[in-house]
Design a protein around this motif. Structure first.
Motif, PDB file in Angstrom:
ATOM      1  N   TYR A 124      23.274  44.130  34.746  1.00 27.90           N
ATOM      2  CA  TYR A 124      23.971  42.855  34.304  1.00 27.90           C
ATOM      3  C   TYR A 124      23.536  42.197  33.065  1.00 27.90           C
ATOM      4  O   TYR A 124      22.362  42.405  33.008  1.00 27.90           O
ATOM      5  CB  TYR A 124      24.276  41.875  35.660  1.00 27.90           C
ATOM      6  CG  TYR A 124      24.408  42.594  36.986  1.00 27.90           C
ATOM      7  CD1 TYR A 124      25.662  43.159  37.211  1.00 27.90           C
ATOM      8  CD2 TYR A 124      23.698  42.688  38.001  1.00 27.90           C
ATOM      9  CE1 TYR A 124      25.942  43.749  38.306  1.00 27.90           C
ATOM     10  CE2 TYR A 124      23.748  43.233  39.128  1.00 27.90           C
ATOM     11  CZ  TYR A 124      25.119  43.635  39.262  1.00 27.90           C
ATOM     12  OH  TYR A 124      25.364  44.431  40.562  1.00 27.90           O
ATOM     13  N   LYS A 125      24.465  41.574  32.475  1.00 26.54           N
ATOM     14  CA  LYS A 125      24.004  40.936  31.452  1.00 26.54           C
ATOM     15  C   LYS A 125      23.488  39.459  31.626  1.00 26.54           C
ATOM     16  O   LYS A 125      24.193  38.455  31.309  1.00 26.54           O
ATOM     17  CB  LYS A 125      25.078  40.823  30.409  1.00 26.54           C
ATOM     18  CG  LYS A 125      24.429  40.802  28.728  1.00 26.54           C
ATOM     19  CD  LYS A 125      25.724  41.081  27.736  1.00 26.54           C
ATOM     20  CE  LYS A 125      25.391  40.961  26.475  1.00 26.54           C
ATOM     21  NZ  LYS A 125      24.390  42.133  25.939  1.00 26.54           N
ATOM     22  N   VAL A 126      22.485  39.472  32.178  1.00 31.04           N
ATOM     23  CA  VAL A 126      21.622  38.115  32.602  1.00 31.04           C
ATOM     24  C   VAL A 126      20.688  37.752  32.018  1.00 31.04           C
ATOM     25  O   VAL A 126      19.788  38.943  31.550  1.00 31.04           O
ATOM     26  CB  VAL A 126      21.743  38.390  34.205  1.00 31.04           C
ATOM     27  CG1 VAL A 126      22.917  38.282  34.857  1.00 31.04           C
ATOM     28  CG2 VAL A 126      20.407  39.115  34.679  1.00 31.04           C
ATOM     29  N   ASN A 168      16.812  39.498  32.744  1.00 33.17           N
ATOM     30  CA  ASN A 168      16.401  40.669  32.157  1.00 33.17           C
ATOM     31  C   ASN A 168      15.755  40.498  30.715  1.00 33.17           C
ATOM     32  O   ASN A 168      14.759  41.064  30.342  1.00 33.17           O
ATOM     33  CB  ASN A 168      17.484  41.639  31.809  1.00 33.17           C
ATOM     34  CG  ASN A 168      18.273  42.053  33.379  1.00 33.17           C
ATOM     35  OD1 ASN A 168      17.488  41.936  34.270  1.00 33.17           O
ATOM     36  ND2 ASN A 168      19.507  42.306  33.172  1.00 33.17           N
ATOM     37  N   TYR A 169      16.335  39.544  30.151  1.00 29.94           N
ATOM     38  CA  TYR A 169      15.830  39.193  28.890  1.00 29.94           C
ATOM     39  C   TYR A 169      14.255  38.424  29.005  1.00 29.94           C
ATOM     40  O   TYR A 169      13.582  38.749  28.191  1.00 29.94           O
ATOM     41  CB  TYR A 169      16.486  38.283  27.943  1.00 29.94           C
ATOM     42  CG  TYR A 169      17.779  39.173  27.301  1.00 29.94           C
ATOM     43  CD1 TYR A 169      17.561  39.632  26.057  1.00 29.94           C
ATOM     44  CD2 TYR A 169      18.544  39.648  28.171  1.00 29.94           C
ATOM     45  CE1 TYR A 169      18.711  40.306  25.380  1.00 29.94           C
ATOM     46  CE2 TYR A 169      19.825  40.472  27.598  1.00 29.94           C
ATOM     47  CZ  TYR A 169      19.764  40.865  26.098  1.00 29.94           C
ATOM     48  OH  TYR A 169      20.718  41.790  25.590  1.00 29.94           O
ATOM     49  N   ALA A 170      14.162  37.581  29.656  1.00 39.21           N
ATOM     50  CA  ALA A 170      12.844  36.982  29.833  1.00 39.21           C
ATOM     51  C   ALA A 170      11.785  37.927  30.286  1.00 39.21           C
ATOM     52  O   ALA A 170      10.776  37.939  29.779  1.00 39.21           O
ATOM     53  CB  ALA A 170      12.991  36.056  31.219  1.00 39.21           C
ATOM     54  N   ASP A 187      15.307  54.531  28.945  1.00 39.70           N
ATOM     55  CA  ASP A 187      16.244  53.609  29.570  1.00 39.70           C
ATOM     56  C   ASP A 187      17.034  52.947  28.393  1.00 39.70           C
ATOM     57  O   ASP A 187      17.923  53.444  28.095  1.00 39.70           O
ATOM     58  CB  ASP A 187      15.413  52.580  30.455  1.00 39.70           C
ATOM     59  CG  ASP A 187      15.950  52.724  31.887  1.00 39.70           C
ATOM     60  OD1 ASP A 187      16.641  53.554  32.141  1.00 39.70           O
ATOM     61  OD2 ASP A 187      15.468  51.960  32.733  1.00 39.70           O
ATOM     62  N   GLU A 188      16.400  52.184  27.712  1.00 36.76           N
ATOM     63  CA  GLU A 188      16.974  51.318  26.759  1.00 36.76           C
ATOM     64  C   GLU A 188      16.102  50.892  25.710  1.00 36.76           C
ATOM     65  O   GLU A 188      14.922  51.007  25.649  1.00 36.76           O
ATOM     66  CB  GLU A 188      17.592  50.066  27.231  1.00 36.76           C
ATOM     67  CG  GLU A 188      18.821  50.082  28.119  1.00 36.76           C
ATOM     68  CD  GLU A 188      19.565  48.930  27.997  1.00 36.76           C
ATOM     69  OE1 GLU A 188      20.345  48.406  26.914  1.00 36.76           O
ATOM     70  OE2 GLU A 188      19.448  48.166  28.941  1.00 36.76           O
ATOM     71  N   CYS A 189      16.544  50.405  24.556  1.00 33.23           N
ATOM     72  CA  CYS A 189      15.768  50.008  23.451  1.00 33.23           C
ATOM     73  C   CYS A 189      15.937  48.215  23.420  1.00 33.23           C
ATOM     74  O   CYS A 189      16.875  47.913  22.816  1.00 33.23           O
ATOM     75  CB  CYS A 189      16.316  50.348  22.148  1.00 33.23           C
ATOM     76  SG  CYS A 189      16.346  52.254  21.947  1.00 33.23           S
ATOM     77  N   GLY A 194      24.349  48.373  19.744  1.00 35.33           N
ATOM     78  CA  GLY A 194      24.913  46.991  20.267  1.00 35.33           C
ATOM     79  C   GLY A 194      25.705  46.337  19.344  1.00 35.33           C
ATOM     80  O   GLY A 194      25.762  46.765  18.227  1.00 35.33           O
ATOM     81  N   THR A 195      26.441  45.462  19.837  1.00 30.96           N
ATOM     82  CA  THR A 195      26.986  44.419  19.172  1.00 30.96           C
ATOM     83  C   THR A 195      26.303  43.901  17.938  1.00 30.96           C
ATOM     84  O   THR A 195      27.057  43.877  16.740  1.00 30.96           O
ATOM     85  CB  THR A 195      27.611  43.182  19.764  1.00 30.96           C
ATOM     86  OG1 THR A 195      28.483  43.907  20.857  1.00 30.96           O
ATOM     87  CG2 THR A 195      28.389  42.335  19.015  1.00 30.96           C
ATOM     88  N   ALA A 196      25.194  43.441  17.977  1.00 27.44           N
ATOM     89  CA  ALA A 196      24.516  42.822  16.991  1.00 27.44           C
ATOM     90  C   ALA A 196      24.288  43.910  15.547  1.00 27.44           C
ATOM     91  O   ALA A 196      25.033  43.410  14.465  1.00 27.44           O
ATOM     92  CB  ALA A 196      23.208  42.537  17.165  1.00 27.44           C
TER      93      ALA A 196
HETATM   94  C1  LIG Z   1      24.492  43.505  25.389  1.00 22.18           C
HETATM   95  C2  LIG Z   1      23.525  44.235  25.577  1.00 22.18           C
HETATM   96  C3  LIG Z   1      23.418  45.702  25.134  1.00 22.18           C
HETATM   97  C4  LIG Z   1      24.572  45.965  24.239  1.00 22.18           C
HETATM   98  O1  LIG Z   1      25.971  45.964  24.367  1.00 22.18           O
HETATM   99  P1  LIG Z   1      27.312  45.824  23.493  1.00 22.18           P
HETATM  100  O2  LIG Z   1      28.120  45.752  24.539  1.00 22.18           O
HETATM  101  O3  LIG Z   1      27.310  47.114  22.815  1.00 22.18           O
HETATM  102  O4  LIG Z   1      26.923  44.524  22.593  1.00 22.18           O
HETATM  103  C5  LIG Z   1      22.628  46.873  25.436  1.00 22.18           C
HETATM  104  N1  LIG Z   1      21.662  46.448  26.261  1.00 22.18           N
HETATM  105  C6  LIG Z   1      21.272  45.099  26.654  1.00 22.18           C
HETATM  106  C7  LIG Z   1      20.287  45.073  27.594  1.00 22.18           C
HETATM  107  C8  LIG Z   1      22.264  44.222  26.365  1.00 22.18           C
HETATM  108  O5  LIG Z   1      21.994  42.908  26.885  1.00 22.18           O
END
Ligand SMILES: *Cc1c(COP(=O)(O)O)cnc(C)c1O
Length: 339
Positions: free
Chosen positions: A182-184, A187-189, A218-220, A281-283
């Motif tokens: 989830y984009k919450v 997770n960022y904290a 997992d992820e960057c 990712g979008t950025a």
């Molecule tokens: C938003 C996000 C991404 C990238 O998602 P996009 O839809 O491509 O912008 C990847 N990992 C995490 C943890 C994110 O929050």
């Protein structure tokens, strides 16, 4: 158009003229409200503040050569925000409300959509928070949904360049059955300790391994990981990563180029076998990774030794950004033109 030096814009916040909001109360959403205020007046016991009921989205609008404003796959963002809402028991924002809010926020701030040749874009940030008061741990009965926009510069000034990243084993951003999908904000904290440490050591970001076994990639940080090997696009399958819309699009582009796609657990050891690796990712759309350092084993994995981003990912990058800006035909039906 606004008097902004588009070429020098960073990826930061700049005030625009309006943002739009809607409120959920007594089981229903209000009409959209337009405001000039950059502030929220929020209850001191709001669940977003205490218990992390907060989800967000990130998208970009580009101005094409034809001067038209283009949005990329906004329905995917709407769907993902609904999924995030379900994931932390918040009221869902219906697709029509999401669309109306995003379109309105962009149109009302049209003068902040950077010109075609600037390389800059308008970043769109939808946000959903629990705004009702609770002291005991339970979901809020009231929610606030808002969309603000801010112009952002090109992620890589002077062209796409490979970045260095650092493996992180001693911090997890999400647990296997937690909220990683989830984009919450939570997770960022959770990821900040790792990201700040990586940045302090001059790395662009931290690469998280799977929380359970520490065997897989997992992820960057806030971006998905992908790798290229021969004619194959490889990206991790994991229960704790965010399903990136950029990654999903790169997968579809890779398939359309005749590449094989593998979405599967990616072993750490495979890092030494890949031809190219990158974050998406979008950025940044794509950040090619030139080097990965593992502080625990002192291993260094190097890619693009000539200092240039890998050819296949650059091709994917050109195709995706070409479609986003309207330079290439939108054969996938990803673009919505705002008029
Ligand atoms: C938003 C996000 C991404 C990238 O998602 P996009 O839809 O491509 O912008 C990847 N990992 C995490 C943890 C994110 O929050």
């Amino acid at each position: 158009m606004e008097n902004i030096n588009w070429k020098d814009l960073s990826f930061g916040y700049i005030k625009t003229d309006y943002n739009v909001r809607a409120y959920y109360k007594d089981g229903k959403w209000s009409e959209l409200e337009v405001t000039e205020s950059e502030y929220l007046n929020i209850h001191i016991a709001a669940t977003a503040l205490h218990y992390g009921q907060e989800a967000f989205e990130g998208m970009k609008a580009y101005r094409g050569k034809d001067n038209k404003i283009r949005l990329f796959r906004w329905k995917e963002n709407a769907k993902r925000m609904m999924n995030s809402a379900r994931g932390i028991i918040m009221a869902e924002v219906p697709e029509e409300l999401f669309r109306d809010a995003v379109f309105k926020a962009v149109k009302m701030n049209e003068k902040y959509v950077p010109p075609y040749d600037s390389g800059a874009a308008l970043y769109i940030r939808p946000l959903l928070i629990g705004s009702g008061p609770e002291v005991g741990v339970r979901p809020s009965r009231e929610y606030t949904f808002l969309v603000f926009v801010t112009p952002v510069g090109p992620y890589f000034k002077g062209g796409v360049k490979p970045v260095s990243m650092m493996i992180c084993r001693d911090v997890d951003r999400a647990a296997p059955l937690g909220t990683g999908v989830y984009k919450v904000g939570g997770n960022y904290a959770a990821s900040l300790r790792a990201i700040v440490r990586a940045r302090d050591a001059d790395y662009a970001n931290a690469i998280f391994l799977d929380a359970k076994e520490k065997k897989y990639i997992d992820e960057c940080g806030p971006a998905n990981f992908f790798a290229i090997k021969d004619n194959t696009y490889i990206t991790p399958k994991s229960d704790s990563i965010l399903p990136s819309i950029t990654n999903k699009s790169l997968v579809e582009l890779a398939e359309s180029m005749g590449m094989t796609v593998e979405r599967r657990p990616v072993l750490y050891e495979e890092l030494s076998e890949f031809d190219e690796v990158g974050a998406c990712g979008t950025a940044a759309v794509i950040s090619p990774i030139g080097k990965i350092f593992d502080p625990d084993t002192k291993k260094v994995f190097e890619y693009c030794k000539d200092g240039k981003p890998g050819k296949i990912q650059m091709k994917l990058y050109e195709m995706l950004t070409g479609i986003q800006k309207g330079d290439l035909p939108d054969t996938f039906g990803w673009i919505t033109i705002l008029d």
